[in-house]
Design an enzyme around this catalytic site. Sequence first.
Site, PDB file in Angstrom:
ATOM      1  N   HIS A  93       7.696  72.061 -17.610  1.00 43.51           N
ATOM      2  CA  HIS A  93       8.462  72.688 -16.523  1.00 43.51           C
ATOM      3  C   HIS A  93       9.172  71.670 -15.697  1.00 43.51           C
ATOM      4  O   HIS A  93       8.842  70.548 -15.790  1.00 43.51           O
ATOM      5  CB  HIS A  93       7.483  73.443 -15.703  1.00 43.51           C
ATOM      6  N   GLU A 141      16.383  76.499 -17.413  1.00 45.24           N
ATOM      7  CA  GLU A 141      16.264  76.308 -15.919  1.00 45.24           C
ATOM      8  C   GLU A 141      16.988  75.263 -15.148  1.00 45.24           C
ATOM      9  O   GLU A 141      16.223  74.276 -15.503  1.00 45.24           O
ATOM     10  CB  GLU A 141      14.822  76.413 -15.298  1.00 45.24           C
TER      11      GLU A 141
END
Length: 222
Positions: A93, A141
Site C-alpha cells: 500500500h 491507486e
Amino acid sequence: MARSPVLIINCKNYKEAAGGRIDSLAAAAAGAAAKYGVRIALAPPQHLLGAVKGEDLTVLAQHIDDKGVGSTTGYVVPELLGESGVSGALINHSEHRVSADQVASLVPRLRGLDMISVVCVKDSAEAANLSRHRPDYIAIEPPELIGSGRSVSSERPELIGEAAEAIRGADGTKLLCGAGITSGADVRKALELGSKGILVASGVVKSSDPAAAIAELAQAMS
C-alpha cells in the site's frame, strides 16, 4: 474471493474503526454483501483482525512482513494470520510500501497458504512489473488521489485502462482501482473502464453514515 466484482474496505488506523465501531462496520458490510450479492472484504486495523473474523466477510490484513514463524517479534507473519482465520493481505500500500523483492516473495507465499494477495501499485508501470508474480489482485491507486475525495475514475480514467492492459498477461490477476472513490457513480465508471472491483478507505470509514456509503458502493456493483 474470486467472484467479481469485489469491494475492499481498508479501515487504515482511523479512529472511526476503533473499539466497538469495527463491529458496526463489519455488520454493515456483511449486510450489504448479502443484500446486493457482491463480495466485500474488510481490512481492519491489525490489532482488530480477530474482532471481525466471525462475520460473514472476507478479512484481510492491511500489511504483512516477509518474516517467518518463530523469533520475529512485532512482525506480521502470513502463516499465523492464516491460522487465525484471516483470508489474505494487502501488500505494498502507498502508506506502507515494500520492495519489489518482498512482493516477489510474499505473493507466492500467500498462494501456497491458499490466501489472497492484493498488491497495490501507483501506476501502470508498477502494475506491469509486479503482476508478473500473479497476485490475485492488482490495485491501482495514484498516491495523490488517496483520501482526496477526487476519484481515479474521474480524475485519471486513462490510468485504469492502462493498468488493465499492463496486467493482461498475468493469468488470473484481476484489476481493482482505488483512491478517492466515494460514490456509486465512481464505482460504475471504474467498472466500465475495466476494473473488477474497488479498494476504498476514507470514503466509507470516515463517512458520516458508513452503512449508507457501503450500501451505495455495493449497489453500484450489483
